[in-house]
Motif scaffolding. Structure first.
Motif, short mmCIF file in Angstrom:
data_model
loop_
_atom_site.label_atom_id
_atom_site.label_comp_id
_atom_site.label_asym_id
_atom_site.label_seq_id
_atom_site.Cartn_x
_atom_site.Cartn_y
_atom_site.Cartn_z
N SER A 192 36.16 32.42 28.29
CA SER A 192 34.99 32.31 28.79
C SER A 192 34.98 31.01 29.93
O SER A 192 34.58 31.01 31.08
CB SER A 192 33.74 32.15 27.99
N GLY A 193 35.67 30.06 29.37
CA GLY A 193 35.88 28.98 30.14
C GLY A 193 36.55 29.17 31.68
O GLY A 193 36.39 28.61 32.72
N GLU A 194 37.77 30.04 31.68
CA GLU A 194 38.33 30.56 32.48
C GLU A 194 37.40 31.14 33.64
O GLU A 194 37.47 31.10 34.84
CB GLU A 194 39.67 31.51 32.23
N LEU A 195 36.64 32.04 33.20
CA LEU A 195 35.52 32.87 34.05
C LEU A 195 34.64 31.62 34.64
O LEU A 195 34.53 31.84 35.84
CB LEU A 195 34.78 33.67 33.26
N LEU A 196 34.12 30.87 34.12
CA LEU A 196 33.38 29.76 34.51
C LEU A 196 33.82 28.88 35.39
O LEU A 196 33.48 28.39 36.44
CB LEU A 196 32.60 29.09 33.43
N ARG A 197 35.33 28.86 35.44
CA ARG A 197 35.94 27.78 36.35
C ARG A 197 36.43 28.59 37.48
O ARG A 197 36.99 27.99 38.65
CB ARG A 197 37.23 27.19 35.65
N LEU A 198 36.25 29.80 37.66
CA LEU A 198 36.86 30.80 38.71
C LEU A 198 35.93 30.31 40.10
O LEU A 198 34.68 30.27 40.01
CB LEU A 198 36.68 32.31 38.79
N ARG A 199 36.68 30.25 41.11
CA ARG A 199 36.22 29.86 42.60
C ARG A 199 36.46 30.94 43.43
O ARG A 199 37.36 31.75 43.13
CB ARG A 199 36.85 28.55 43.12
N MET A 200 35.87 31.15 44.66
CA MET A 200 36.16 32.07 45.50
C MET A 200 37.67 32.06 46.15
O MET A 200 37.87 33.25 46.47
CB MET A 200 35.22 31.88 46.65
N GLU A 201 38.10 31.16 46.29
CA GLU A 201 39.38 31.05 46.52
C GLU A 201 40.54 31.70 45.65
O GLU A 201 41.55 31.85 45.76
CB GLU A 201 40.02 29.51 46.96
N ASP A 202 39.93 31.75 44.39
CA ASP A 202 41.07 32.40 43.17
C ASP A 202 40.80 33.87 43.40
O ASP A 202 41.51 34.47 42.50
CB ASP A 202 40.35 31.99 42.14
N ILE A 203 40.15 34.40 44.34
CA ILE A 203 40.09 36.01 44.21
C ILE A 203 40.98 36.14 45.51
O ILE A 203 41.02 35.98 46.78
CB ILE A 203 38.71 36.30 44.83
N ASP A 204 42.02 37.07 45.26
CA ASP A 204 43.05 37.76 46.30
C ASP A 204 42.58 39.08 46.41
O ASP A 204 42.72 40.09 45.45
CB ASP A 204 44.32 37.74 45.56
N SER A 205 41.52 39.39 47.35
CA SER A 205 41.01 40.70 47.47
C SER A 205 41.97 41.66 48.16
O SER A 205 41.77 42.92 47.82
CB SER A 205 39.91 40.70 48.41
N GLU A 206 42.92 41.40 48.79
CA GLU A 206 43.92 42.37 49.17
C GLU A 206 44.74 42.85 48.13
O GLU A 206 45.26 44.26 48.13
CB GLU A 206 44.95 41.54 50.20
N ARG A 207 45.31 41.83 47.18
CA ARG A 207 46.20 42.36 46.09
C ARG A 207 45.23 42.96 44.74
O ARG A 207 45.86 43.34 43.80
CB ARG A 207 47.32 41.58 45.62
#
Length: 197
Positions: A67-82
């Motif tokens: 849950s802590g990992e989820l709450l710390r995710l930022r938009m920059e952590d999403i690699d939408s291409e891969r």
């Protein structure tokens, strides 16, 4: 033998307690939880509260996130291409890449499109699990996420043997058990699956 050694007072220790057994959730129970996110009410500052909770539950269950990992995710952590999430500096200061299934990637894309339409922040530093407390853009707090989780569990009727909501961590444990089950069914060596988990 070491007179200068500090020995803490045993009365300051918490009472010993048995570890709580995990409550493993079936896929149908998780589906009921996802459906029950409709009980989360939107508000003017965050019109996507229920969609955010739905996405959070799916990411914890489908990707095995803490849950802590989820709450710390930022938009920059999403690699939408891969179709990957970058989990940075988590437990033991390790980082990892977490793949998204095509269906979960579609749900994430739809969520981000709705955020764009509502004018909610999408800059690289914006939290994925977004909240607006007192007008400030921030990640949903752990206590709010757990409170919403309990509300969703009650609405879905997903409770443990003591008629209490399972812990959020039980969702992650359910993911692990399901991955191992699939590995056994496919005739794979579970010892090869464990390092990926």
């Amino acid at each position: 033998t070491q007179p200068k050694t500090f020995v803490p007072d045993q009365h300051t220790f918490p009472r010993p307690s048995e570890p709580k057994a995990p409550c493993l959730l079936s896929a149908s129970e998780v589906a009921r939880l996802v459906k029950a996110t409709r009980v989360i009410q939107p508000n003017p500052k965050n019109p996507l509260r229920r969609e955010t909770m739905r996405l959070g539950i799916l990411l914890v269950y489908c990707c095995g996130l803490r849950s802590g990992e989820l709450l710390r995710l930022r938009m920059e952590d999403i690699d939408s291409e891969r179709m990957l999430l970058r989990i940075n500096h988590t437990k033991f200061n390790k980082s990892r890449l977490v793949p998204l299934s095509p269906s979960l990637a579609d749900i994430l894309k739809q969520y981000l499109q709705r955020r764009h339409r509502k004018g909610m922040p999408l800059d690289p530093q914006s939290p994925l699990v977004w909240s607006s407390q007192a007008g400030n853009s921030s990640s949903l707090s752990g206590s709010t996420f757990r409170e919403n989780w309990r509300q969703v569990c009650h609405a879905a009727g997903v409770l443990d043997g003591h008629r209490k909501p399972p812990r959020l961590h039980d969702l992650r444990l359910s993911f692990v058990v399901e991955v191992l089950r699939r590995s056994y069914r496919a005739g794979e060596n579970p010892q090869a699956t464990l390092p990926r988990l």
